[in-house]
Design an enzyme around this catalytic site. Structure first.
Site, PDB file in Angstrom:
ATOM      1  N   TYR A 114      63.159  23.887  85.849  1.00 38.49           N
ATOM      2  CA  TYR A 114      61.842  24.284  86.224  1.00 38.49           C
ATOM      3  C   TYR A 114      61.800  24.557  87.628  1.00 38.49           C
ATOM      4  CZ  TYR A 114      60.285  21.932  81.889  1.00 38.49           C
ATOM      5  OH  TYR A 114      60.141  21.672  80.455  1.00 38.49           O
ATOM      6  N   ASP A 153      63.579  22.158  71.386  1.00 39.01           N
ATOM      7  CA  ASP A 153      62.586  22.503  72.288  1.00 39.01           C
ATOM      8  C   ASP A 153      61.312  22.931  72.050  1.00 39.01           C
ATOM      9  OD1 ASP A 153      61.559  22.859  74.824  1.00 39.01           O
ATOM     10  OD2 ASP A 153      63.303  24.053  75.585  1.00 39.01           O
ATOM     11  N   ARG A 175      66.126  20.167  78.647  1.00 32.32           N
ATOM     12  CA  ARG A 175      66.427  21.576  78.495  1.00 32.32           C
ATOM     13  C   ARG A 175      68.042  21.746  78.780  1.00 32.32           C
ATOM     14  NH1 ARG A 175      61.404  25.255  80.470  1.00 32.32           N
ATOM     15  NH2 ARG A 175      60.406  24.971  78.497  1.00 32.32           N
ATOM     16  N   GLN A 199      68.444  23.055  72.301  1.00 24.94           N
ATOM     17  CA  GLN A 199      67.486  24.125  72.184  1.00 24.94           C
ATOM     18  C   GLN A 199      66.681  24.171  70.936  1.00 24.94           C
ATOM     19  OE1 GLN A 199      70.239  27.174  72.834  1.00 24.94           O
ATOM     20  NE2 GLN A 199      69.725  27.545  75.071  1.00 24.94           N
ATOM     21  N   SER A 238      59.543  25.167  74.916  1.00 20.63           N
ATOM     22  CA  SER A 238      59.885  26.558  74.843  1.00 20.63           C
ATOM     23  C   SER A 238      59.316  27.470  73.743  1.00 20.63           C
ATOM     24  CB  SER A 238      61.566  26.569  74.793  1.00 20.63           C
ATOM     25  OG  SER A 238      62.085  26.232  76.011  1.00 20.63           O
TER      26      SER A 238
END
Length: 374
Positions: A229, A130, A122, A127, A133
């Site tokens: 996280y 990902d 992350r 991005q 997500s």
């Protein structure tokens, strides 16, 4: 280079790893795309759309397994199917390697280069790759809709000739991607929303969506991992957070729980005692049910009524929006392949942080620092 796309066979799985649109983009880069018949049907991408994009509809599943240089899936294929792959094939899918050491051993034995979509770091540069997500955003959105549908109340305030109905009160536990999307969706539906997360860093994001952030004083303890996280708290801090959650749960019509810890069972945030104190007709949607659940009474794959509260442990929420989930996952795949492939073939440049952390095995060796440190 043949990029193979399989039809997903796991229960409740309706997504496909590659859409016709992204297939066409890969073909323009000089790759061949072979698709198992019916691979995209459950996501409303019929075979003809793949043909129109220039992809080949293969003779069957075994043909793809034996000929693919790069195999793209969502769920990990079964062991007997992995044994059909070339010994230098590349596999890209959700692997969950920390939870499945036997799978890692098999991938090493077979010489497969395996990249885990769940292991993409992350960081800002990754991005667009990902997938966690992407899928979490869909899960949060769908969980809010399920809760609204199950609740026997209006969500927004309603002014009627018969009187004014106050808005429903919602509590979202965990303000990661799924939690933030659940907050945003519940707010759009008119609910008053509170949100809890052990990471004080997310308070601003929660409040930017119009929700109230529930704070628990945890002192100086580090609450966030390097990857962003939430970290598991010690028992005394867990007791403190449960006490605060209990007070807010009593007043909530809806609770959506989203808390996960990588490589560990989901933390229990809603105890049986909390459920007992909730109002009859209240709804809990436990997104974490596949990992054990955040509610002590959750039964995965079922809706159960306990003490007058409906507790929902949904199956594969992203798959319930299979068309858009497939589109997003496919774009994540494309971005990762764009990084991996140079001059028409895979280039495992482990000086690149993304490839280093995403690659689980390569040429019979474990590459992932996450697994090596574990």
């Amino acid at each position: 280079m043949i990029v193979g796309v399989l039809k997903e066979t796991a229960d409740f799985e309706r997504r496909v790893a590659l859409t016709p649109e992204i297939s066409e983009q890969l073909i323009k880069k000089g790759l061949e795309v072979w698709v198992e018949p019916g691979a995209g049907t459950a996501s409303n991408f019929p075979d003809q759309q793949y043909k129109n994009a220039g992809a080949t509809i293969a003779g069957g599943r075994n043909e793809i397994l034996s000929k693919a240089d790069i195999l793209l899936t969502i769920q990990t294929p079964a062991g007997e199917e992995l044994r059909q792959l070339k010994n230098d094939a590349v596999l890209i899918c959700f692997l969950w390697a920390l939870q499945h050491p036997e799978l890692v051993d098999l991938l090493k034995e077979l010489g497969i280069s395996a990249l885990g979509m769940d292991a993409v770091p992350r960081i800002s540069r990754a991005q667009n790759m990902d997938a966690l997500s992407s899928m979490s955003s869909i899960a949060g959105y769908k969980a809010a809709l399920i809760a609204a549908n199950e609740l026997d109340k209006y969500l927004p305030m309603m002014m009627t000739a018969a009187g004014t109905i106050p808005p429903a009160k919602s509590l979202v536990l965990g303000a990661g991607v799924a939690g933030l999307q659940a907050i945003a969706t519940l707010k759009r539906l008119g609910s008053v929303v509170e949100a809890f997360d052990i990471r004080p860093e997310v308070k601003e994001q929660v409040e930017s969506l119009g929700a109230k952030f529930v704070e628990v004083e945890l002192g100086e303890e580090e609450t966030q991992t390097e990857g962003g996280y939430a970290k598991e708290l010690d028992e005394s801090k867990q007791d403190l957070q449960r006490k605060v959650i209990h007070e807010h749960a009593k007043k909530s019509d809806i609770i959506v729980t989203t808390a996960l810890i990588p490589g560990r069972p989901a933390p229990v945030l809603i105890t049986e005692a909390m459920v007992k104190d909730m109002m009859p007709g209240s709804v809990i949607v436990d997104i974490a049910s596949e990992n054990g659940g955040n509610c002590e009474l959750t039964e995965h794959g079922k809706t159960v009524e306990k003490y007058g509260v409906n507790i929902i442990g949904p199956n594969n929420l992203p798959s319930q929006l299979s068309l858009h989930a497939s589109k997003l996952y496919s774009k994540n795949m494309y971005a990762l392949l764009d990084l991996l492939i140079e001059d028409g073939k895979p280039n495992f440049n482990f000086e690149d942080e993304i490839l280093l952390k995403t690659t689980i095995t390569h040429q019979g060796e474990v590459i992932s620092p996450m697994l090596k440190s574990g």
